[in-house]
Design an enzyme around this catalytic site. Structure first.
Site, short mmCIF file in Angstrom:
data_model
loop_
_atom_site.label_atom_id
_atom_site.label_comp_id
_atom_site.label_asym_id
_atom_site.label_seq_id
_atom_site.Cartn_x
_atom_site.Cartn_y
_atom_site.Cartn_z
N ASP A 1 0.89 -0.66 0.20
CA ASP A 1 0.01 0.13 0.24
C ASP A 1 0.45 0.99 0.12
O ASP A 1 0.69 1.85 0.70
CB ASP A 1 -1.03 0.04 1.09
CG ASP A 1 -2.07 1.22 0.76
OD1 ASP A 1 -2.56 1.73 0.18
OD2 ASP A 1 -2.91 1.35 1.92
N LYS B 1 2.11 5.07 -1.54
CA LYS B 1 1.48 6.02 -2.03
C LYS B 1 1.50 7.14 -0.66
O LYS B 1 2.20 7.07 0.15
CB LYS B 1 -0.30 5.73 -2.03
CG LYS B 1 -0.55 5.37 -0.47
CD LYS B 1 -2.57 5.57 0.09
CE LYS B 1 -2.41 4.86 1.18
NZ LYS B 1 -4.27 4.43 0.90
N ASN C 1 1.49 7.68 2.84
CA ASN C 1 2.08 6.65 3.63
C ASN C 1 4.23 7.03 3.90
O ASN C 1 4.47 6.35 3.90
CB ASN C 1 1.68 5.00 3.73
CG ASN C 1 0.42 5.23 3.98
OD1 ASN C 1 0.02 5.60 4.35
ND2 ASN C 1 0.37 3.35 2.86
N ASP D 1 2.74 2.57 7.13
CA ASP D 1 1.47 1.87 7.27
C ASP D 1 1.25 0.92 6.99
O ASP D 1 1.72 0.50 5.86
CB ASP D 1 0.13 2.83 6.77
CG ASP D 1 -1.33 2.45 6.57
OD1 ASP D 1 -1.43 1.23 7.32
OD2 ASP D 1 -2.24 2.89 6.02
N THR E 1 -4.53 0.10 -2.94
CA THR E 1 -5.40 2.03 -2.99
C THR E 1 -5.34 1.85 -4.58
O THR E 1 -4.49 2.05 -4.87
CB THR E 1 -4.18 3.16 -2.38
OG1 THR E 1 -5.15 2.80 -0.75
CG2 THR E 1 -5.13 3.94 -2.88
#
Length: 418
Positions: free
Chosen positions: A212, A214, A217, A233, A254
């Site tokens: 994840d 992105k 984060n 995260d 995501t």
């Protein structure tokens, strides 16, 4: 940045066993924390929940005096303090709520003895989803020790909650910093990417896939210009032990950052993180997304085709070497995608964009980022308004039915009495 994007949660594993520790390696803090005065009330984040966006330092340069806070503020702090296990409050002072997720809350705390600031992530493990996220994060964070990865300090466990004491990142999100900064060049982009790639390479060496990655984060450790970037995260991360099958099958991530192989439900490797870094690099240099559509199906079609363009500002000013770096990451075939080590050795990164134009891309990037944030906020408000309207209509229709039933019942009673 902006209103954020929704997360595709992982498919639940068939059997979940929570293996928690009461304590990890003791933290040996800095004797003199030169960044203490940078701690701001709401401009911090740790772990997975999303904090309030666009939070800025106080004009006075100092955190507020909690004794002088308005009643609602003090009540909110007291509310979360009351939820904490006595073992935690005996060691840490609870200062403020700084983030929240579906099954978790993050608060800023201060170690009573050392006055060192930390973040505590409180996860509700009475819910299955909370247990799964907790298990995933702990499995990863107990194993990692890297300057560019958020550090777990210690863990407290109760029957219904787990409290994860973590490093506190006070420098804000990557793109908020870019907007606030007066200039941003390709060299600045390579500095950021080098730190992120160092962290990702370390994770992949340990058999950990973040899944994840992105901009939300990627956080700055402190507000200073020399701050490091930290990866946070790990709620969707996958940790593989030696000898385990390196392929993963869970659909998660995501939407705008999901790799093509995940979408077609093929077993995949840690190369999905490299695809996400390709998306981040594209945004980093332009403030726009390579793949974007409000319609999830159309968005996924774009990703599966791997078609994106370098049209519009500031792409004419971006070097071909930088575009080559992105192209080697946004490759549909994961076998042709660069690894973290290969990306670190790419000429654009190694040379710190020395042969690239040193043109300031800040204006175009900031305008594009702010435009996208505004657009997404409007979409979110519109969706919330639609849901609210539907809810209101539903409430009204329910009230009408209830009134009709009361009238019918009254008439029936009148007939019986007559």
């Amino acid at each position: 940045m902006g209103c954020g994007t929704s997360k595709v949660l992982p498919e639940p594993p068939t059997d979940v066993q929570l293996d928690l520790v009461k304590k990890v390696e003791p933290y040996i803090g800095h004797q003199n924390d030169v960044y203490k005065h940078f701690i701001k009330e709401d401009a911090v984040k740790a772990g997975s929940p999303s904090p309030p966006r666009h939070t800025y330092p106080y004009s006075s340069g100092h955190p507020p005096n909690y004794a002088e806070q308005p009643e609602p503020r003090k009540n909110k702090v007291a509310k979360y303090r009351a939820k904490f296990d006595p073992r935690v409050t005996a060691k840490y002072d609870i200062k403020a709520l700084i983030g929240r997720g579906s099954f978790s809350r993050v608060v800023r705390v201060e170690h009573k003895a050392t006055k060192q600031p930390f973040a505590i992530k409180m996860i509700e493990t009475k819910y299955r989803e909370g247990r799964e996220v907790c298990e995933s994060e702990l499995c990863v964070l107990r194993r990692v020790r890297h300057t560019n990865i958020i550090q777990l300090i210690e863990v407290f466990e109760t029957q219904e909650r787990v409290y994860m004491v973590m490093e506190l990142a006070t420098g804000g999100e990557l793109f908020d910093r870019i907007i606030a900064k007066g200039s941003f060049t390709e060299r600045d982009a390579t500095r950021v990417l080098q730190m992120v790639l160092d962290g990702v390479k370390y994770l992949h060496t340990l058999g950990i896939t973040h899944r994840d990655l992105k901009p939300e984060n990627l956080l700055y450790y402190h507000p200073g210009t020399d701050s490091k970037i930290m990866i946070t995260d790990f709620g969707l991360a996958s940790a593989r032990k030696k000898g385990d099958d390196c392929l993963m099958k869970t659909t998660c991530g995501t939407p705008e950052y999901i790799a093509p192989e995940i979408l077609v439900r093929k077993p995949y490797t840690n190369s999905v993180d490299m695809w996400a870094l390709g998306v981040i690099s594209y945004i980093l240099l332009s403030g726009t997304m390579p793949f974007e559509d409000d319609n999830r199906t159309r968005l996924y079609r774009q990703i599966l085709k791997g078609k994106y363009s370098y049209s519009g500002e500031p792409w004419p000013s971006v070097s071909n070497l930088a575009k080559d770096f992105i192209d080697r990451l946004l490759t549909v075939d994961p076998g042709d995608r660069m690894t973290a080590l290969q990306a670190l050795k790419h000429p654009w990164v190694v040379s710190m964009a020395a042969s690239s134009s040193m043109k300031n891309l800040h204006r175009s990037i900031s305008q594009n980022l702010l435009k996208r944030a505004s657009s997404r906020c409007q979409s979110t408000k519109s969706a919330q308004s639609t849901r609210s309207s539907r809810s209101t209509k539903s409430t009204k229709s329910r009230r009408v039915r209830e009134r009709e039933l009361r009238e019918l019942n009254l008439r029936y009673q009148q007939q019986c009495n007559g």
